[in-house]
Write a protein that holds these residues in place. Structure first.
Motif, PDB file in Angstrom:
ATOM      1  N   ARG A 160       4.908  -4.097 -16.421  1.00 56.84           N
ATOM      2  CA  ARG A 160       5.998  -4.738 -17.160  1.00 56.84           C
ATOM      3  C   ARG A 160       7.034  -5.305 -16.188  1.00 56.84           C
ATOM      4  N   TYR A 161       7.216  -4.655 -15.062  1.00 58.99           N
ATOM      5  CA  TYR A 161       8.234  -5.056 -14.098  1.00 58.99           C
ATOM      6  C   TYR A 161       7.625  -5.829 -12.930  1.00 58.99           C
ATOM      7  N   LEU A 162       6.447  -5.408 -12.477  1.00 56.79           N
ATOM      8  CA  LEU A 162       5.802  -6.100 -11.361  1.00 56.79           C
ATOM      9  C   LEU A 162       5.437  -7.535 -11.719  1.00 56.79           C
ATOM     10  N   SER A 163       5.051  -7.754 -12.953  1.00 55.62           N
ATOM     11  CA  SER A 163       4.623  -9.099 -13.346  1.00 55.62           C
ATOM     12  C   SER A 163       5.741 -10.117 -13.207  1.00 55.62           C
ATOM     13  N   ALA A 164       6.978  -9.668 -13.328  1.00 58.02           N
ATOM     14  CA  ALA A 164       8.109 -10.596 -13.216  1.00 58.02           C
ATOM     15  C   ALA A 164       8.214 -11.204 -11.829  1.00 58.02           C
ATOM     16  N   VAL A 165       7.654 -10.508 -10.814  1.00 56.51           N
ATOM     17  CA  VAL A 165       7.725 -11.019  -9.450  1.00 56.51           C
ATOM     18  C   VAL A 165       6.338 -11.414  -8.932  1.00 56.51           C
ATOM     19  N   GLY A 166       5.377 -11.569  -9.850  1.00 58.26           N
ATOM     20  CA  GLY A 166       4.082 -12.095  -9.468  1.00 58.26           C
ATOM     21  C   GLY A 166       3.107 -11.103  -8.901  1.00 58.26           C
ATOM     22  N   TYR A 167       3.282  -9.825  -9.203  1.00 55.89           N
ATOM     23  CA  TYR A 167       2.363  -8.801  -8.723  1.00 55.89           C
ATOM     24  C   TYR A 167       1.899  -7.948  -9.888  1.00 55.89           C
ATOM     25  N   GLU A 168       0.834  -7.185  -9.647  1.00 59.84           N
ATOM     26  CA  GLU A 168       0.326  -6.291 -10.676  1.00 59.84           C
ATOM     27  C   GLU A 168      -0.281  -5.052 -10.041  1.00 59.84           C
ATOM     28  N   LEU A 169      -0.244  -3.972 -10.807  1.00 61.84           N
ATOM     29  CA  LEU A 169      -0.883  -2.730 -10.389  1.00 61.84           C
ATOM     30  C   LEU A 169      -2.291  -2.706 -10.954  1.00 61.84           C
ATOM     31  N   VAL A 170      -3.269  -2.518 -10.087  1.00 68.20           N
ATOM     32  CA  VAL A 170      -4.671  -2.515 -10.487  1.00 68.20           C
ATOM     33  C   VAL A 170      -5.260  -1.142 -10.208  1.00 68.20           C
ATOM     34  N   ASP A 171      -5.986  -0.604 -11.181  1.00 66.72           N
ATOM     35  CA  ASP A 171      -6.694   0.670 -11.018  1.00 66.72           C
ATOM     36  C   ASP A 171      -8.167   0.372 -10.782  1.00 66.72           C
ATOM     37  N   TYR A 172      -8.631   0.586  -9.569  1.00 70.78           N
ATOM     38  CA  TYR A 172     -10.004   0.277  -9.224  1.00 70.78           C
ATOM     39  C   TYR A 172     -10.993   1.308  -9.764  1.00 70.78           C
ATOM     40  N   ASN A 173     -10.499   2.368 -10.348  1.00 73.89           N
ATOM     41  CA  ASN A 173     -11.371   3.347 -11.006  1.00 73.89           C
ATOM     42  C   ASN A 173     -11.526   3.073 -12.497  1.00 73.89           C
ATOM     43  N   LYS A 174     -10.787   2.103 -13.003  1.00 74.13           N
ATOM     44  CA  LYS A 174     -10.835   1.829 -14.431  1.00 74.13           C
ATOM     45  C   LYS A 174     -12.237   1.374 -14.831  1.00 74.13           C
ATOM     46  N   GLN A 230       0.833  -1.208   0.000  1.00 75.82           N
ATOM     47  CA  GLN A 230       0.000   0.000   0.000  1.00 75.82           C
ATOM     48  C   GLN A 230       0.865   1.254   0.000  1.00 75.82           C
ATOM     49  N   ALA A 231       1.994   1.208   0.718  1.00 79.16           N
ATOM     50  CA  ALA A 231       2.905   2.353   0.718  1.00 79.16           C
ATOM     51  C   ALA A 231       3.434   2.615  -0.690  1.00 79.16           C
ATOM     52  N   LEU A 232       3.765   1.550  -1.421  1.00 78.65           N
ATOM     53  CA  LEU A 232       4.193   1.713  -2.811  1.00 78.65           C
ATOM     54  C   LEU A 232       3.057   2.265  -3.666  1.00 78.65           C
ATOM     55  N   ALA A 233       1.850   1.741  -3.454  1.00 78.02           N
ATOM     56  CA  ALA A 233       0.704   2.212  -4.226  1.00 78.02           C
ATOM     57  C   ALA A 233       0.399   3.681  -3.928  1.00 78.02           C
ATOM     58  N   ASN A 234       0.664   4.108  -2.708  1.00 78.33           N
ATOM     59  CA  ASN A 234       0.475   5.529  -2.383  1.00 78.33           C
ATOM     60  C   ASN A 234       1.370   6.402  -3.248  1.00 78.33           C
ATOM     61  N   ASP A 235       2.599   5.943  -3.493  1.00 78.53           N
ATOM     62  CA  ASP A 235       3.489   6.689  -4.385  1.00 78.53           C
ATOM     63  C   ASP A 235       2.939   6.708  -5.808  1.00 78.53           C
ATOM     64  N   SER A 279      -7.353   4.870  -8.814  1.00 75.16           N
ATOM     65  CA  SER A 279      -7.281   4.391  -7.435  1.00 75.16           C
ATOM     66  C   SER A 279      -6.454   3.111  -7.477  1.00 75.16           C
ATOM     67  N   PHE A 280      -5.153   3.239  -7.253  1.00 74.95           N
ATOM     68  CA  PHE A 280      -4.218   2.162  -7.554  1.00 74.95           C
ATOM     69  C   PHE A 280      -3.893   1.317  -6.327  1.00 74.95           C
ATOM     70  N   ARG A 281      -3.770   0.028  -6.565  1.00 77.44           N
ATOM     71  CA  ARG A 281      -3.291  -0.921  -5.562  1.00 77.44           C
ATOM     72  C   ARG A 281      -2.350  -1.896  -6.236  1.00 77.44           C
ATOM     73  N   ILE A 282      -1.373  -2.400  -5.484  1.00 77.75           N
ATOM     74  CA  ILE A 282      -0.492  -3.458  -5.960  1.00 77.75           C
ATOM     75  C   ILE A 282      -0.923  -4.744  -5.275  1.00 77.75           C
ATOM     76  N   VAL A 283      -1.289  -5.747  -6.090  1.00 77.89           N
ATOM     77  CA  VAL A 283      -1.841  -6.989  -5.560  1.00 77.89           C
ATOM     78  C   VAL A 283      -1.159  -8.181  -6.214  1.00 77.89           C
ATOM     79  N   PRO A 284      -1.217  -9.357  -5.585  1.00 75.46           N
ATOM     80  CA  PRO A 284      -0.651 -10.560  -6.205  1.00 75.46           C
ATOM     81  C   PRO A 284      -1.407 -10.912  -7.491  1.00 75.46           C
ATOM     82  N   MET A 285      -0.685 -11.359  -8.498  1.00 75.58           N
ATOM     83  CA  MET A 285      -1.319 -11.834  -9.722  1.00 75.58           C
ATOM     84  C   MET A 285      -2.023 -13.155  -9.436  1.00 75.58           C
TER      85      MET A 285
END
Length: 599
Positions: free
Chosen positions: A469-483, A346-351, A575-581
């Motif tokens: 492109r980079y998060l997926s390599a470690v099994g995570y993704e950035l999701v926009d809940y406003n999309k 969440q701290a990363l997503a805040n950035d 409204s971004f969050r970083i979550v596990p793929m």
């Protein structure tokens, strides 16, 4: 005869040299009227023996990239010789005084400084304590920045304690030594009755000087700060200090910090230590400033030292120095166990939210934000969000991308830690110099075994970063809940001010921007409905409108009533969050575990 002449010449040289001692500079600081926010400074210059001596006050302090014109707080200037006879003094530019020393063997230059600004980079003096920012306090002889200097502090009668990273001189009470003025300017001084306690970590003696009281737990602070120190030191493999000082100013509401060579000054809320969120935030500040011990104070771009204290020292690399440090402050909290995985992500997503929801991200490259720190970052205005981006937030995200790319291309064998440790050893320890940004990029590519031009090029471009492109390599993704949502954007922000609803910001490209709403406009009514002082009517209205609706906005501007028409545009804020793929492979999950592991 020839040999005799040489020996006589050598003897004459020895006699001549011994007759004139090397120049010495000594300061005495006292506090005759602390309640009026003044300190008295005496600068003794011995054995310089020049026709005139130019003394200068720095215009800025390293780590805070703004010309602050410290000389504006200087008054009561005078000079005298060893007999007390007055010498002529003339101010020859904004921060330089010329003393007509007439080859005197001793010159005493005296002045007063006023300090009453609460910050980590300016002087603050009152009847309870004095905080001295050295660049705002001590002058230097022009051309003698590299000269050693001693400082004697005479505390006010009601004060008992001095806290500083300067080296104490044995046998001389309250007297400290700096090998040169760069070190002096990098060593803040706290004088008062601060609560001082100590701990040992990474082989270093640490002092914490708490100013202003607070509901802190000493033992918890010592334990938690020691954990952060150990984690930070583990990254670089060595701690360059024998002693380190935390000066913490506790206010009713406070924050901020400034790094120094073997100390830091932090601002905190005195009653925030028992709140988990506030306390973790404070530990994040500790981690950030302590990480600077390596990254910036020693490992640094070429432009950041030696310094010119007369003017701006430009660099395009603050996204590396501050941004990488901002990435590691939260990462250190994660590794130390103060943030669980959810809160760290969440701290990363805040950035991400801070960067991607800022219109200035489409205007200013982060490298330019670094270069323009001197005129923009420390002087924000109502339009800053539309024109600029923070090298802290975006730099932290670019550090994350580099960390993830290195992890992926080395199958978890290397990461950004290895780059910083190697860079520290190469540029600071071995070559003892600042680096050029292309050199750092080349070092990263050598360690990663792949190009990182995509990330370094992005520092000079505008717009969103390709996080997944980079998060997926470690099994995570950035999701926009406003999309996919169509949410109307009012286009301006407001605050309640003395019973009035006043515009505080207008977002580029929105209907309010196009329709001419201005900061400082008072919003009286919308669509014929009078607004209440608390903004409840405005909130109700926004729940009833849709994208494309027109609003008739009645405003008061400079005492005149005007009516504006704005068309509501669709909000572009995510409204971004970083979550596990959900379908991450075992390899991706393994890399993710390495990335977020507790060390």
């Amino acid at each position: 005869m020839r040999r005799i002449r040489i020996n006589l010449l050598a003897l004459m040289t020895t006699v001549t040299t011994s007759a004139f001692a090397a120049p010495a500079i000594h300061f005495e600081v006292s506090f005759r009227e602390p309640q009026a926010h003044y300190a008295e400074i005496k600068m003794e210059i011995s054995d310089l023996r020049k026709d005139h001596i130019d003394v200068k006050m720095p215009v800025w302090t390293p780590g805070s990239y703004l010309v602050r014109e410290y000389a504006r707080h200087v008054e009561g200037v005078e000079a005298c010789d060893a007999n007390g006879d007055l010498l002529g003094v003339e101010k020859i530019d904004k921060n330089t005084w010329r003393i007509q020393s007439d080859k005197a063997n001793k010159v005493v230059f005296s002045y007063r400084i006023y300090g009453f600004e609460v910050s980590v980079r300016t002087n603050f003096i009152d009847d309870s304590h004095a905080f001295l920012s050295p660049a705002a306090t001590f002058m230097y002889v022009d051309g003698m920045i590299d000269h050693p200097v001693d400082v004697t502090v005479i505390p006010h009668a009601n004060w008992a304690t001095i806290s500083t990273g300067l080296e104490a001189i044995a046998g001389k009470p309250n007297t400290f030594h700096a090998a040169d003025f760069d070190i002096l300017f990098d060593s803040p001084i706290e004088v008062g009755n601060q609560d001082v306690f100590t701990f040992e970590a990474a082989g270093v003696h640490h002092e914490i000087a708490m100013v202003g009281g607070g509901n802190y737990d000493k033992e918890q602070l010592k334990t938690d700060c020691a954990t952060i120190v150990e984690e930070a030191t583990a990254i670089f493999g060595v701690n360059p200090n024998k002693r380190y000082v935390f000066i913490v100013h506790n206010y009713q509401s406070g924050g901020g910090g400034l790094e120094h060579l073997n100390s830091t000054v932090l601002g905190a809320s005195r009653n925030g230590y028992q709140s988990e969120r506030s306390y973790v935030g404070f530990l994040g500040l500790v981690a950030h400033e302590y990480f600077h011990l390596w990254n910036v104070k020693r490992l640094r771009p070429r432009e950041l030292g030696p310094f010119d204290y007369d003017k701006e020292n430009y660099t395009s690399a603050l996204w590396i120095m501050e941004g990488f440090t901002a990435y590691y402050d939260n990462l250190l909290l994660r590794r130390s166990g103060f943030l669980d995985e959810t809160n760290y992500l969440q701290a990363l997503a805040n950035d991400v939210n801070a960067v991607e929801n800022r219109p200035g991200n489409d205007v200013q490259p982060v490298a330019l934000a670094s270069f323009d720190a001197w005129i923009k970052y420390y002087r924000p205005d109502e339009n800053s969000a539309n024109t600029s981006v923070s090298y802290y937030n975006k730099g932290a995200l670019m550090a994350m991308l580099l960390d993830l790319k290195i992890l992926a291309t080395t199958q978890g064998e290397k990461r950004l830690d290895d780059v910083l440790r190697t860079a520290y050893e190469q540029f600071y320890v071995k070559e003892q110099r600042g680096f050029e940004v292309p050199e750092l990029q080349a070092l990263i590519e050598q360690i990663a075994g792949t190009s990182v031009a995509d990330i370094f090029d992005a520092a000079h471009a505008v717009g969103p970063l390709d996080y997944n492109r980079y998060l997926s390599a470690v099994g995570y993704e950035l999701v926009d809940y406003n999309k996919g949502l169509s949410v109307p954007d009012l286009g301006f922000s407001t605050s309640a001010n003395d019973g009035r609803i006043v515009v505080t910001g207008v977002t580029r490209g929105t209907g309010a921007w196009v329709g001419g709403v201005n900061v400082r406009d008072e919003i009286l009514a919308i669509n014929g409905e009078r607004l209440d002082a608390n903004g409840r009517e405005l909130n109700r209205l926004m729940q009833m409108v849709a994208v494309g609706d027109q609003l008739d906005v009645l405003i008061a501007r400079d005492g005149k009533i005007r009516e504006l028409t704005i068309t509501l545009t669709e909000s572009t804020k995510g409204s971004f969050r970083i979550v596990p793929m959900p379908n991450a492979s075992p390899e991706q999950k393994e890399l993710g575990q390495i990335w977020l592991s507790l060390n």
